[in-house]
Design a protein around this motif. Structure first.
Motif, short mmCIF file in Angstrom:
data_model
loop_
_atom_site.label_atom_id
_atom_site.label_comp_id
_atom_site.label_asym_id
_atom_site.label_seq_id
_atom_site.Cartn_x
_atom_site.Cartn_y
_atom_site.Cartn_z
N ILE A 23 0.91 -1.13 0.24
CA ILE A 23 -0.18 -0.15 0.11
C ILE A 23 0.97 0.93 -0.21
CG2 ILE A 23 -1.83 1.43 1.51
CD1 ILE A 23 -3.15 -1.27 2.39
N LEU A 24 2.14 0.99 0.85
CA LEU A 24 2.41 2.00 1.05
C LEU A 24 3.42 3.02 -0.67
CD1 LEU A 24 4.41 1.84 4.36
CD2 LEU A 24 2.94 3.42 3.71
N LEU A 25 3.96 1.57 -1.44
CA LEU A 25 4.62 1.57 -2.54
C LEU A 25 4.09 2.34 -3.69
CD1 LEU A 25 7.14 1.33 -4.25
CD2 LEU A 25 6.82 -0.37 -4.09
N ALA A 26 3.05 1.87 -3.17
CA ALA A 26 1.84 1.78 -4.69
C ALA A 26 1.60 3.35 -4.34
CB ALA A 26 0.86 1.11 -4.68
N SER A 27 1.34 4.05 -2.83
CA SER A 27 0.59 4.69 -2.78
C SER A 27 1.82 6.15 -3.50
CB SER A 27 0.11 5.22 -1.59
OG SER A 27 1.34 5.21 -0.66
N LEU A 28 2.89 5.61 -3.60
CA LEU A 28 3.76 6.29 -3.96
C LEU A 28 4.01 6.65 -4.58
CD1 LEU A 28 6.80 5.60 -1.43
CD2 LEU A 28 5.97 8.14 -1.67
N MET A 29 4.07 5.66 -5.97
CA MET A 29 3.66 5.64 -7.55
C MET A 29 2.80 5.92 -7.97
SD MET A 29 6.32 4.08 -8.87
CE MET A 29 7.70 2.31 -7.49
N TYR A 30 1.42 6.47 -7.39
CA TYR A 30 0.10 6.48 -7.56
C TYR A 30 0.25 8.17 -7.89
CZ TYR A 30 -4.58 7.77 -8.28
OH TYR A 30 -6.09 7.77 -9.09
N THR A 31 0.56 8.67 -6.73
CA THR A 31 0.80 10.47 -6.32
C THR A 31 2.30 10.38 -7.77
OG1 THR A 31 2.27 9.66 -4.51
CG2 THR A 31 -0.01 10.16 -4.40
N SER A 32 3.31 9.90 -7.33
CA SER A 32 4.31 11.06 -8.10
C SER A 32 3.99 9.94 -9.46
CB SER A 32 5.09 9.63 -8.00
OG SER A 32 5.06 8.57 -8.59
N ARG A 33 3.31 9.29 -9.55
CA ARG A 33 3.54 8.89 -11.20
C ARG A 33 4.09 8.27 -12.23
NH1 ARG A 33 -1.58 11.17 -14.31
NH2 ARG A 33 -2.61 12.23 -13.01
N LEU A 34 5.05 7.82 -11.32
CA LEU A 34 6.25 7.01 -11.36
C LEU A 34 6.42 5.74 -12.24
CD1 LEU A 34 8.82 7.25 -8.31
CD2 LEU A 34 9.12 8.82 -10.81
N VAL A 35 5.16 5.02 -12.34
CA VAL A 35 4.53 4.12 -13.23
C VAL A 35 3.24 4.59 -13.93
CG1 VAL A 35 6.91 2.49 -12.10
CG2 VAL A 35 4.11 2.58 -11.19
N PRO A 36 2.72 3.87 -14.64
CA PRO A 36 0.86 3.36 -14.71
C PRO A 36 0.43 4.13 -13.69
CG PRO A 36 2.18 2.24 -16.35
CD PRO A 36 3.87 2.85 -15.64
N ARG A 37 -0.33 4.57 -14.04
CA ARG A 37 -1.67 4.51 -12.64
C ARG A 37 -2.11 3.02 -12.14
NH1 ARG A 37 -3.53 10.54 -10.94
NH2 ARG A 37 -2.46 11.11 -9.69
N GLY A 38 -2.64 2.41 -13.63
CA GLY A 38 -2.67 1.49 -13.15
C GLY A 38 -2.56 -0.15 -12.82
N ILE A 39 -0.35 0.18 -12.74
CA ILE A 39 0.02 -0.54 -12.12
C ILE A 39 -0.41 -0.04 -9.76
CG2 ILE A 39 2.18 -1.20 -11.75
CD1 ILE A 39 2.76 -1.60 -14.82
N ALA A 40 -0.13 1.02 -10.34
CA ALA A 40 -0.24 2.00 -8.71
C ALA A 40 -1.26 0.70 -8.07
CB ALA A 40 0.26 3.04 -8.86
N VAL A 41 -2.11 1.63 -9.10
CA VAL A 41 -4.13 0.61 -8.31
C VAL A 41 -3.87 -0.72 -8.27
CG1 VAL A 41 -6.19 0.62 -9.00
CG2 VAL A 41 -5.14 2.64 -9.40
N LEU A 42 -2.92 -1.04 -9.42
CA LEU A 42 -3.46 -3.26 -8.42
C LEU A 42 -2.61 -3.33 -7.20
CD1 LEU A 42 -3.71 -5.90 -9.67
CD2 LEU A 42 -1.64 -5.00 -11.28
N GLY A 43 -1.56 -2.14 -7.07
CA GLY A 43 -1.15 -2.11 -5.93
C GLY A 43 -1.75 -2.30 -4.47
N LEU A 44 -2.45 -0.32 -4.69
CA LEU A 44 -3.26 -0.37 -4.01
C LEU A 44 -4.42 -1.82 -3.57
CD1 LEU A 44 -3.46 3.11 -4.83
CD2 LEU A 44 -2.61 1.98 -2.36
N ALA A 45 -4.97 -1.80 -5.16
CA ALA A 45 -6.06 -3.76 -4.08
C ALA A 45 -5.42 -4.30 -4.14
CB ALA A 45 -6.76 -3.65 -5.61
N GLY A 46 -4.26 -4.86 -4.20
CA GLY A 46 -3.13 -6.45 -3.64
C GLY A 46 -2.78 -5.86 -2.31
N GLY A 47 -2.67 -5.13 -2.06
CA GLY A 47 -1.94 -4.94 -0.59
C GLY A 47 -3.50 -4.48 0.33
N ALA A 48 -4.32 -3.65 0.03
CA ALA A 48 -5.29 -3.85 0.72
C ALA A 48 -6.06 -5.44 1.10
CB ALA A 48 -6.55 -2.62 0.42
N VAL A 49 -6.37 -5.84 0.23
CA VAL A 49 -6.88 -7.32 0.08
C VAL A 49 -6.20 -7.89 0.54
CG1 VAL A 49 -7.69 -9.41 -1.43
CG2 VAL A 49 -8.21 -7.05 -2.14
#
Length: 238
Positions: free
Chosen positions: A147-173
């Motif tokens: 969740i922490l890494l995906a949130s950083l990737m999402y807000t910074s846009r270092l990688v496509p947001r679709g990948i970051a959202v997958l990380g947020l969902a996967g971490g939460a689940v």
């Protein structure tokens, strides 16, 4: 090749190594977990010892992902980047505890004069501890770290947001699943438990491959401040 491009490749490689280490270790030390009375056997099981080595590889790779990512992530949000490093170190420490419990079971097999009933009791306790480390290491700590890494990737846009959202969902689940297992809603190694682990697995593989072959978003990197240290030793952005 720039330093950030090298960092992206290194992070991706470390993520792939975490998956290789985790899967290979689980398969190789299966005899300890599945053979009744394994501790009462004799000799050394080379497969299980090899599995322990893959666990060591897993620990190194888990810490490596955070250490390699920190210099880049800290330019966006130093506090969250540090929290991610902390979560990964905690995960690695818990995995190490589980590995030591397995190694202790192997050592117990070398006690020729020990009472069999006592050996089995101690071995069962050590294997229960190993199950607990799987729950809180590659379960809870991994989920929080994702969740922490995906949130950083999402807000910074270092990688496509679709990948970051997958990380947020996967971490939460996987985090919620760990809580559900703790409260006894379903078993740790049940079909449900395995299915809910898939999103975070896909997130890590997707992130790894993107970083290896594509790297970080150049435009996002250019928007990030470069941090340095002033004469008083304080970190400043430039």
């Amino acid at each position: 090749m720039t330093a950030t491009r090298r960092a992206a490749i290194l992070i991706g490689v470390f993520f792939l190594l975490t998956e290789i280490g985790a899967i290979a270790a689980r398969l190789l030390y299966a005899p300890v977990l599945t053979i009744p009375g394994y501790v009462l056997g004799s000799g050394r099981d080379p497969l299980v010892y090899t599995g322990v080595l893959f666990e060591v590889l897993l620990v190194i790779a888990v810490v490596g992902t955070a250490v390699a990512a920190y210099p880049v992530l800290a330019r966006h949000n130093r506090a969250v980047a540090l929290a991610y490093v902390t979560a990964r170190i905690l995960e690695a420490a818990i995995i190490t505890l589980g590995t030591l419990s397995l190694l202790t079971v192997l050592m117990l097999r070398q006690q020729p004069h020990a009472e069999p009933g006592a050996l089995e009791t101690v071995a069962d306790a050590l294997l229960a501890l190993q199950d607990g480390t799987l729950l809180f290491g590659p379960g809870l700590a991994l989920g929080i770290g994702s969740i922490l890494l995906a949130s950083l990737m999402y807000t910074s846009r270092l990688v496509p947001r679709g990948i970051a959202v997958l990380g947020l969902a996967g971490g939460a689940v996987i985090t919620l699943s760990t809580v559900a297992v703790i409260f006894g809603l379903y078993g740790q190694f049940s079909a449900i438990g395995l299915v809910v682990a898939l999103p975070v697995f896909v997130w890590e593989i997707s992130l790894a491959l993107w970083l290896i072959f594509k790297g970080f978003n150049t435009a996002a990197l250019e928007r990030m401040p470069r941090r340095s240290v002033d004469a008083a030793g304080a970190e400043v952005a430039s």
